[in-house]
Design a protein around this motif. Structure first.
Motif, PDB file in Angstrom:
ATOM      1  N   ASP A 572     -23.122 -47.987 -27.955  1.00  0.00           N
ATOM      2  CA  ASP A 572     -24.113 -47.648 -28.293  1.00  0.00           C
ATOM      3  C   ASP A 572     -24.636 -48.263 -29.718  1.00  0.00           C
ATOM      4  O   ASP A 572     -25.654 -48.891 -30.152  1.00  0.00           O
ATOM      5  N   TYR A 573     -23.422 -48.157 -30.649  1.00  0.00           N
ATOM      6  CA  TYR A 573     -23.554 -48.759 -31.720  1.00  0.00           C
ATOM      7  C   TYR A 573     -22.093 -49.409 -32.299  1.00  0.00           C
ATOM      8  O   TYR A 573     -21.231 -48.921 -31.709  1.00  0.00           O
ATOM      9  N   PRO A 574     -22.052 -50.065 -33.394  1.00  0.00           N
ATOM     10  CA  PRO A 574     -20.723 -50.756 -33.688  1.00  0.00           C
ATOM     11  C   PRO A 574     -19.857 -49.610 -34.481  1.00  0.00           C
ATOM     12  O   PRO A 574     -20.410 -48.765 -35.144  1.00  0.00           O
ATOM     13  N   ALA A 575     -18.548 -49.348 -34.103  1.00  0.00           N
ATOM     14  CA  ALA A 575     -17.918 -48.576 -34.780  1.00  0.00           C
ATOM     15  C   ALA A 575     -17.531 -48.954 -36.203  1.00  0.00           C
ATOM     16  O   ALA A 575     -17.587 -50.158 -36.599  1.00  0.00           O
ATOM     17  N   PHE A 576     -18.080 -47.643 -37.298  1.00  0.00           N
ATOM     18  CA  PHE A 576     -17.964 -48.263 -38.558  1.00  0.00           C
ATOM     19  C   PHE A 576     -17.210 -47.321 -39.459  1.00  0.00           C
ATOM     20  O   PHE A 576     -17.110 -47.653 -40.855  1.00  0.00           O
ATOM     21  N   HIS A 577     -16.813 -46.277 -39.072  1.00  0.00           N
ATOM     22  CA  HIS A 577     -16.522 -45.041 -39.838  1.00  0.00           C
ATOM     23  C   HIS A 577     -15.098 -45.204 -40.450  1.00  0.00           C
ATOM     24  O   HIS A 577     -14.304 -45.784 -39.792  1.00  0.00           O
ATOM     25  N   TRP A 578     -14.815 -44.859 -41.743  1.00  0.00           N
ATOM     26  CA  TRP A 578     -13.592 -45.324 -42.350  1.00  0.00           C
ATOM     27  C   TRP A 578     -12.511 -44.403 -41.517  1.00  0.00           C
ATOM     28  O   TRP A 578     -11.303 -44.925 -41.630  1.00  0.00           O
ATOM     29  N   ASN A 579     -12.656 -43.266 -41.092  1.00  0.00           N
ATOM     30  CA  ASN A 579     -11.690 -42.599 -40.231  1.00  0.00           C
ATOM     31  C   ASN A 579     -11.278 -43.104 -39.061  1.00  0.00           C
ATOM     32  O   ASN A 579     -12.301 -43.155 -38.191  1.00  0.00           O
ATOM     33  N   LYS A 580     -10.146 -43.559 -38.604  1.00  0.00           N
ATOM     34  CA  LYS A 580      -9.827 -44.642 -37.308  1.00  0.00           C
ATOM     35  C   LYS A 580      -9.239 -43.641 -36.621  1.00  0.00           C
ATOM     36  O   LYS A 580      -8.703 -44.016 -35.730  1.00  0.00           O
ATOM     37  N   LYS A 581      -9.063 -42.268 -36.716  1.00  0.00           N
ATOM     38  CA  LYS A 581      -8.389 -41.413 -35.990  1.00  0.00           C
ATOM     39  C   LYS A 581      -9.165 -40.416 -35.117  1.00  0.00           C
ATOM     40  O   LYS A 581     -10.029 -39.832 -35.734  1.00  0.00           O
ATOM     41  N   GLU A 582      -8.890 -40.269 -33.910  1.00  0.00           N
ATOM     42  CA  GLU A 582      -9.640 -39.353 -33.348  1.00  0.00           C
ATOM     43  C   GLU A 582      -9.395 -37.669 -33.822  1.00  0.00           C
ATOM     44  O   GLU A 582     -10.505 -36.963 -34.107  1.00  0.00           O
ATOM     45  N   ILE A 583      -8.256 -37.539 -34.352  1.00  0.00           N
ATOM     46  CA  ILE A 583      -7.897 -36.254 -34.904  1.00  0.00           C
ATOM     47  C   ILE A 583      -7.215 -36.472 -36.037  1.00  0.00           C
ATOM     48  O   ILE A 583      -5.931 -37.093 -36.051  1.00  0.00           O
ATOM     49  N   LEU A 584      -7.572 -35.925 -37.209  1.00  0.00           N
ATOM     50  CA  LEU A 584      -7.052 -36.029 -38.453  1.00  0.00           C
ATOM     51  C   LEU A 584      -6.866 -35.037 -39.383  1.00  0.00           C
ATOM     52  O   LEU A 584      -8.040 -34.183 -39.529  1.00  0.00           O
ATOM     53  N   PHE A 585      -5.712 -34.698 -39.693  1.00  0.00           N
ATOM     54  CA  PHE A 585      -5.429 -33.107 -40.378  1.00  0.00           C
ATOM     55  C   PHE A 585      -4.747 -33.486 -41.718  1.00  0.00           C
ATOM     56  O   PHE A 585      -3.991 -34.515 -41.845  1.00  0.00           O
ATOM     57  N   GLU A 586      -5.010 -32.438 -42.713  1.00  0.00           N
ATOM     58  CA  GLU A 586      -4.604 -32.356 -43.971  1.00  0.00           C
ATOM     59  C   GLU A 586      -4.207 -30.868 -44.207  1.00  0.00           C
ATOM     60  O   GLU A 586      -5.311 -30.069 -44.346  1.00  0.00           O
ATOM     61  N   ARG A 587      -3.107 -30.711 -44.238  1.00  0.00           N
ATOM     62  CA  ARG A 587      -2.603 -29.272 -44.474  1.00  0.00           C
ATOM     63  C   ARG A 587      -3.075 -28.282 -43.354  1.00  0.00           C
ATOM     64  O   ARG A 587      -3.857 -27.614 -43.687  1.00  0.00           O
ATOM     65  N   VAL A 588      -2.735 -28.533 -42.432  1.00  0.00           N
ATOM     66  CA  VAL A 588      -3.123 -27.688 -41.126  1.00  0.00           C
ATOM     67  C   VAL A 588      -1.769 -27.445 -40.461  1.00  0.00           C
ATOM     68  O   VAL A 588      -0.608 -28.042 -40.320  1.00  0.00           O
TER      69      VAL A 588
END
Length: 610
Positions: A572-588
């Motif tokens: 529906d739209y071009p992908a543009f988000h800086w986060n390229k991971k489906e799941i991203l954790f920091e201190r989890v």
């Protein structure tokens, strides 16, 4: 003839008794038309309605269960003759006095039934205030303004090379141009828009990858009535036919303000516009929303916006907050935000006593806590909670003059404070745990709004189920916490997010929008953090329809489950988000991710999520 056992007879007796008790407690009904409050007259109702309600309550007797009914139709409310009150409203501009259309204060056991009435407000007003009421119901009411402070315009031409944009104001917009500057005007107000949100003409969705935009209000000329040429407006994303909601950052009044209520019910209430939140409730014990909507006036409504800020917002409430079967669309901020407020510790007076203060400019002027309330302390830089909770023994407002708004408190605790609870050692916040609610947010529709969908910050059990988040533009669900900026508590410790559908979130970049579900506490010094802020988060059996990568982002969490979720991707739209991971954790830690599929195949996990 039938025979009944003793147990059946007892059950029948109990049911009969309950029915008789309910029947005998049936409220008396008062029709406002008999008190001169008649619809469709065009007359100013600001004085008459409040006087009539007061008269009815006095006739019925205070605390008598009554229903007060409007006759269906239109009622106009003007600032002239309206009630003027000093209210300090969380997350709003603290300007006073507030000009109030309908002021219900210190009423118990009242149901106000609009029977589908339209309450139309003029100028800058707080439509309805509910102050220190118990067992109050507001139902079948539509709230709107004749001329909203948001200025809607249509792009007619965008000359990118020349750097000029020509736009046309919506038919209801009035304006003035002074020294080549455009001002939106209304009943006793004028406002220069400073930002805008741009919508697709047909879908009323926010235009992809636009977020907040600058607007052309300087160096303008009037080509003809309602047609304005801005010679200092450059934006290549704006196309002819797009609609821009030009706005300021002001938020003086919500549509409905609830303060220190108990058992408040809002049923079938529609807020079509407000210059702040659609609903702001603070220091309230139990509030129930059933078909509370911040929405358009039907499919043919020519407007592209509703509330200037959040649809609903709850600050420092307790008991339960239940919001079901609502529609929240095209507001300029989130659908729901639930939180408390951290006080900042300014001084440690002795081992049991501190001086603490409200810090944010839109969060002060009201009570923070009471004797016997449970509290906990937090290190602001690392957002780590101190181990020992405490209890308020006494709390005193500190101010130079009796009329000054509430900002600082002297708080005495029942137990000695930890030695580390000392503002000379570190920045410290205090959270009131007593004033935290249990939450249910279910079967709601959130769509086409700016910023984010739903924010939950309470340690009490929270369930988010059976909702549709459709083009929220930013993150659909955010779990945050901040003792440094907004000072909004707090850690989420028991939340279930299940059976929801998320359609094309993240079409624009807004604050905290790291994924469709973003768990993003503000932690200035994450590297030094040893504990974890959020815990026990379950995200199960949801459907994600997305054009981009990020589904789940989490920071500082002990215990998270992402299970049996179905993801499908589209173009529906071009992908543009800086986060390229489906799941991203920091201190989890203690993450459980299983049974998820993407386009019918198992969802693979990045290394940092295993």
């Amino acid at each position: 003839m039938p025979t009944f056992s003793k147990s059946n007879l007892l059950l029948i007796f109990v049911l009969f008794f309950c029915f008789q008790s309910h029947a005998s407690a049936a409220p008396n009904v008062y029709d406002l038309v008999k008190y001169g409050v008649k619809p469709n007259t065009g007359a100013n109702m600001s004085t008459l309605v409040n006087s009539a309600i007061k008269q009815i309550v006095e006739e019925a007797g205070h605390n008598t269960a009554i229903t007060i009914r409007f006759k269906k139709g239109r009622y106009d409310f003007y600032p002239e003759g309206a009630v003027r009150k000093e209210y300090y409203i969380s997350n709003h501009d603290q300007d006073n006095p507030k000009i109030v259309g309908i002021s219900l204060e210190h009423y118990n056991n009242i149901s106000l039934d609009g029977q589908g009435a339209d309450f139309i407000f003029h100028g800058r007003m707080l439509p309805i205030s509910l102050i220190e009421n118990k067992n109050l119901t507001l139902k079948n009411i539509n709230i709107d303004f004749q001329q909203p402070q948001i200025c809607q315009v249509k792009i007619l031409e965008n000359d990118i090379q020349a750097g000029t944009i020509t736009y046309e104001t919506a038919p209801w917009v009035t304006y003035t141009i002074k020294d080549s500057v455009f001002y939106n005007t209304g009943h006793n107000w004028e406002m220069r828009p400073v930002a805008g949100i741009v919508f697709e003409q047909d879908s009323k969705r926010i235009v992809y990858n636009t977020s907040d935009i600058a607007v052309g209000t300087s160096k303008v000329t009037e080509i003809s009535k309602g047609v304005i040429k801005a010679t200092n407006w450059k934006n290549p994303k704006l196309k002819a036919g797009m609609i821009v909601a030009m706005r300021s950052w002001q938020r003086p009044n919500p549509g409905i303000f609830v303060h220190k209520g108990e058992n408040i019910k809002l049923n079938n209430v529609n807020v079509h516009y407000s210059e702040g939140m659609g609903l702001l409730a603070q220091l309230t014990n139990n509030i129930y929303l059933e078909k509370f909507n911040v929405t358009f006036r039907g499919k043919k409504d020519p407007r592209y916006f509703t509330a200037q800020a959040d649809a609903t917002h709850f600050s420092g409430c307790k008991g339960v907050i239940i919001a079901r079967n609502g529609v929240y669309e095209n507001m300029m901020d989130d659908a729901i935000n639930i939180h408390g407020t951290y006080l900042k510790v300014l001084k440690k007076v002795n081992k049991n006593t501190v001086i603490a203060k409200y810090m944010h400019g839109q969060a002060y002027g009201f009570d923070w806590g009471y004797a016997a309330d449970s509290v906990q302390f937090i290190q602001s830089k690392t957002m780590e909670l101190f181990d020992n909770k405490n209890t308020i023994a006494a709390i005193e407002v500190l101010r130079q003059n009796p009329t000054d708004p509430i900002r600082e408190f002297k708080i005495v605790f029942t137990k000695e404070l930890d030695e580390q609870v000392d503002p000379q050692l570190m920045d410290i916040g205090i959270e009131n745990l007593t004033w935290t609610p249990r939450v249910e947010f279910s079967k709601n529709l959130v769509r086409n709004n700016r910023a984010r969908g739903a924010l939950f910050s309470t340690p009490q059990p929270t369930i988010v189920k059976d909702n549709l988040f459709d083009h929220t533009s930013g993150t659909a669900i955010l779990l945050c916490g901040d003792s440094n900026g907004w000072y909004e508590t707090g850690s989420t410790r028991n939340i279930l997010i299940t059976n929801n559908t998320f359609i094309n979130a993240l079409t624009s970049q807004f604050q905290f929008t790291n994924a469709v579900i973003s768990i993003y506490p503000e932690i200035p010094d994450l590297k030094s953090q040893k504990k974890y802020f959020h815990s026990n988060i379950k995200i199960e059996n949801n459907k994600f329809e997305t054009f981009d990568k990020p589904l789940l982002y989490a920071k500082s969490v002990d215990g998270i489950t992402f299970k049996n979720n179905i993801i499908s991707t589209n173009n529906d739209y071009p992908a543009f988000h800086w986060n390229k991971k489906e799941i991203l954790f920091e201190r989890v830690i203690n993450a459980k991710i299983e049974g998820n599929t993407i386009n019918g195949k198992p969802l693979s996990l990045p290394e940092n999520s295993k």
